[in-house]
Design a protein around this motif. Structure first.
Motif, mmCIF file in Angstrom:
data_model
loop_
_atom_site.group_PDB
_atom_site.id
_atom_site.type_symbol
_atom_site.label_atom_id
_atom_site.label_comp_id
_atom_site.label_asym_id
_atom_site.label_seq_id
_atom_site.Cartn_x
_atom_site.Cartn_y
_atom_site.Cartn_z
ATOM 1 N N ASP A 263 6.028 -5.880 -0.717
ATOM 2 C CA ASP A 263 7.329 -5.383 -0.279
ATOM 3 C C ASP A 263 8.008 -4.691 -1.445
ATOM 4 O OD1 ASP A 263 8.442 -7.415 -1.934
ATOM 5 O OD2 ASP A 263 8.429 -8.848 -0.271
ATOM 6 N N LYS A 264 9.252 -4.320 -1.304
ATOM 7 C CA LYS A 264 9.947 -3.580 -2.346
ATOM 8 C C LYS A 264 10.090 -4.385 -3.637
ATOM 9 C CE LYS A 264 14.578 -4.799 -0.670
ATOM 10 N NZ LYS A 264 15.865 -4.229 -0.176
ATOM 11 N N ARG A 292 5.754 0.981 -5.055
ATOM 12 C CA ARG A 292 6.637 1.223 -3.915
ATOM 13 C C ARG A 292 6.166 2.433 -3.118
ATOM 14 N NH1 ARG A 292 12.744 0.204 -6.393
ATOM 15 N NH2 ARG A 292 12.507 -2.059 -6.713
ATOM 16 N N ASP A 293 5.827 3.521 -3.805
ATOM 17 C CA ASP A 293 5.318 4.704 -3.104
ATOM 18 C C ASP A 293 3.977 4.402 -2.444
ATOM 19 O OD1 ASP A 293 7.513 6.230 -3.809
ATOM 20 O OD2 ASP A 293 6.582 6.984 -5.650
ATOM 21 N N LEU A 295 3.032 1.521 -1.216
ATOM 22 C CA LEU A 295 3.293 0.742 0.003
ATOM 23 C C LEU A 295 3.951 1.585 1.088
ATOM 24 C CD1 LEU A 295 4.556 -2.615 -1.565
ATOM 25 C CD2 LEU A 295 2.328 -2.163 -0.514
ATOM 26 N N ASN A 296 4.771 2.562 0.688
ATOM 27 C CA ASN A 296 5.422 3.434 1.672
ATOM 28 C C ASN A 296 4.406 4.271 2.441
ATOM 29 O OD1 ASN A 296 8.011 2.574 1.120
ATOM 30 N ND2 ASN A 296 8.402 4.191 -0.395
ATOM 31 N N GLY A 297 3.281 4.574 1.796
ATOM 32 C CA GLY A 297 2.313 5.468 2.418
ATOM 33 C C GLY A 297 1.224 4.785 3.211
ATOM 34 N N ARG A 298 1.219 3.455 3.248
ATOM 35 C CA ARG A 298 0.155 2.748 3.952
ATOM 36 C C ARG A 298 0.634 1.340 4.326
ATOM 37 N NH1 ARG A 298 -0.664 4.523 -0.442
ATOM 38 N NH2 ARG A 298 -2.510 5.786 -0.089
ATOM 39 N N LYS A 299 -0.009 0.751 5.285
ATOM 40 C CA LYS A 299 0.359 -0.593 5.729
ATOM 41 C C LYS A 299 -0.494 -1.621 4.975
ATOM 42 C CE LYS A 299 0.973 -3.482 9.833
ATOM 43 N NZ LYS A 299 0.811 -3.571 11.307
#
Length: 307
Positions: A263-264, A292-293, A295-299
């Protein structure tokens, strides 16, 4: 003043050739570097840093595939001594005997420890915090020649191999000039390497970068540090290869390779012993990004297991 043939290739060697040239105490008559290489997806031909520096400073550049097979290319320059620093080729006896004062080498460890082509990288991988620089007279063995001068230096906990090489590369030129001066004036002293403490390590390969999550968190972080900037540690998620540029040890527990936080607040992976936090990564064909980037781009889910 001695005429110096300088053998070196990467960034870390630029400071040494530059110091000789700029000192005015000795003359660099030629630079011998590895051939240009095709790099990147576009397969662009790139010149080694020492070649770029030498041409910019009016020094002739030679790029033999194997200098030991073409040593006669030095005949035009008649060097008094050969200096090597991260050259990247083994030298045969015909090269060692070529110049009147032989060959001296700048090596980035405290010999006899960490003989071989990647001493800084292996030192970091193995968790060493005390290292240094050795200037030695080269013989036919693998970094086995007599020691001329050594300087102790530390390796800090957060440094990568690139960081350490850059710092050691700045410390080496002054040592090298002192050694060249002592050879010229006849005061040089050679000390045989002790048998105790000798170690050697193989040349690094891309495959050495695969992360083994069964290792301890500390060992994995050290490998990530030691393999940056090359070949870079990595793991896989299905078909995706993820290269890891930066990580640190953190707290927690879980199964080997298991994501225990995503998570963040962080991306944490459980190891054989302990947990690491992934900080900077790169997916195949992409740019280096923060966790963070990533995680933002994938699950990425808690409980997923990285391989």
């Amino acid at each position: 003043m001695m005429k110096v043939a300088f053998f070196g290739t990467p960034d870390v060697a630029v400071g040494c050739i530059g110091a000789i040239h700029e000192s005015g105490r000795h003359a660099v008559v030629c630079a011998v570097v590895q051939p240009d290489k095709l790099v990147g997806r576009k397969r662009e031909l790139v010149s080694p840093p020492v070649k770029v520096w030498a041409l910019a400073n009016g020094i002739p550049v030679l790029q033999p595939e194997r200098i030991s097979r073409e040593v006669e290319i030095l005949d035009t320059y008649k060097p008094d001594i050969i200096v090597t620093c991260a050259f990247g080729q083994m030298l045969r006896q015909n090269v060692l005997d070529y110049a009147p004062h032989g060959v001296i080498n700048v090596h980035f460890s405290l010999l006899p420890a960490y003989r071989g082509s990647s001493p800084v990288q292996w030192s970091i991988i193995e968790g060493v915090t005390e290292s240094g620089i050795t200037i030695m007279k080269t013989d036919i063995g693998m970094d086995t020649g007599p020691i001329i001068l050594q300087q102790n230096l530390t390796i800090n906990d957060n440094e990568t191999a690139g960081d350490v090489l850059a710092r050691f590369g700045k410390a080496a030129p002054e040592m090298l000039l002192a050694v060249l001066d002592s050879i010229k004036d006849g005061t040089v002293e050679y000390t045989p390497q002790p048998a105790e403490g000798a170690s050697s390590h193989p040349m690094l390969k891309k495959e050495d970068g695969r992360i083994d999550w069964n290792k301890s968190a500390t060992d994995i972080v050290n490998r990530i540090r030691g393999l940056n900037p090359w070949p870079i540690a990595y793991f896989t998620r299905g078909e995706e290869v993820v290269r890891v540029y930066k990580a640190r040890v953190t707290e927690g527990s879980g199964k080997v390779g298991e994501v225990i936080r995503a998570d963040k607040g962080g991306l944490h992976i459980s190891c054989g012993t302990g947990v690491i936090e992934l900080l900077e990564m790169q997916s195949t064909g992409g740019k280096v990004m923060s966790y963070r980037d990533f995680l933002n781009g994938r699950k990425v889910t808690v409980g997923e297991v990285f391989l």
